[in-house]
Enzyme design. Sequence first.
Site, PDB file in Angstrom:
ATOM      1  N   ASP A  24      -2.306  -1.422  -5.569  1.00 15.32           N
ATOM      2  CA  ASP A  24      -2.992  -0.364  -4.829  1.00 15.32           C
ATOM      3  C   ASP A  24      -3.664   0.599  -5.814  1.00 15.32           C
ATOM      4  O   ASP A  24      -2.981   1.253  -6.593  1.00 15.32           O
ATOM      5  CB  ASP A  24      -1.980   0.384  -3.965  1.00 15.32           C
ATOM      6  CG  ASP A  24      -2.604   1.506  -3.149  1.00 15.32           C
ATOM      7  OD1 ASP A  24      -3.843   1.648  -3.171  1.00 15.32           O
ATOM      8  OD2 ASP A  24      -1.852   2.241  -2.486  1.00 15.32           O
TER       9      ASP A  24
ATOM     10  N   ASP B 127      -0.877   8.554  -7.388  1.00 14.80           N
ATOM     11  CA  ASP B 127       0.437   8.683  -6.757  1.00 14.80           C
ATOM     12  C   ASP B 127       1.550   8.744  -7.794  1.00 14.80           C
ATOM     13  O   ASP B 127       2.452   9.578  -7.687  1.00 14.80           O
ATOM     14  CB  ASP B 127       0.699   7.514  -5.805  1.00 14.80           C
ATOM     15  CG  ASP B 127      -0.190   7.532  -4.573  1.00 14.80           C
ATOM     16  OD1 ASP B 127      -0.779   8.597  -4.277  1.00 14.80           O
ATOM     17  OD2 ASP B 127      -0.299   6.484  -3.918  1.00 14.80           O
TER      18      ASP B 127
ATOM     19  N   ASN C 110       0.832  -1.192   0.000  1.00 13.67           N
ATOM     20  CA  ASN C 110       0.000   0.000   0.000  1.00 13.67           C
ATOM     21  C   ASN C 110       0.871   1.248   0.000  1.00 13.67           C
ATOM     22  O   ASN C 110       2.053   1.199   0.337  1.00 13.67           O
ATOM     23  CB  ASN C 110      -0.927   0.005   1.219  1.00 13.67           C
ATOM     24  CG  ASN C 110      -1.984  -1.073   1.116  1.00 13.67           C
ATOM     25  OD1 ASN C 110      -2.504  -1.347   0.041  1.00 13.67           O
ATOM     26  ND2 ASN C 110      -2.299  -1.697   2.234  1.00 13.67           N
ATOM     27  N   CYS C 111       0.247   2.350  -0.356  1.00 13.12           N
ATOM     28  CA  CYS C 111       0.908   3.651  -0.376  1.00 13.12           C
ATOM     29  C   CYS C 111       1.558   3.900   0.983  1.00 13.12           C
ATOM     30  O   CYS C 111       0.953   3.572   2.006  1.00 13.12           O
ATOM     31  CB  CYS C 111      -0.143   4.713  -0.679  1.00 13.12           C
ATOM     32  SG  CYS C 111       0.526   6.376  -0.721  1.00 13.12           S
ATOM     33  N   PRO C 112       2.752   4.405   1.002  1.00 11.33           N
ATOM     34  CA  PRO C 112       3.578   4.936  -0.076  1.00 11.33           C
ATOM     35  C   PRO C 112       4.633   3.952  -0.595  1.00 11.33           C
ATOM     36  O   PRO C 112       5.542   4.349  -1.313  1.00 11.33           O
ATOM     37  CB  PRO C 112       4.258   6.131   0.583  1.00 11.33           C
ATOM     38  CG  PRO C 112       4.541   5.633   1.966  1.00 11.33           C
ATOM     39  CD  PRO C 112       3.337   4.767   2.312  1.00 11.33           C
TER      40      PRO C 112
END
Length: 75
Positions: free
Chosen positions: A39, A45, A12-14
């Site tokens: 994601d 992003d 998942n981010c980041p």
Amino acid sequence: MADETVDAKGLNCPMPILRAKKALKGMAAGTTLEVQATDPGSVKDFEAFCRSTGNELLESRQDGNTYIYLIKKTG
């Protein structure tokens, strides 16, 4: 065909961005990096990441549940 590939599926981010940033750091200008992520937030992003770093987002596509980005390192 990309010069290098980063598998960021399941992260998942980041994390996908951080993995891409680390890979790009060691690459020569003009080479390409493929990033594979799952994601859904990674779409925005990677657009923002490339805008802010000056790297070129050559391709952004979805293959099933995987988002694939092709980034050209500049400078």
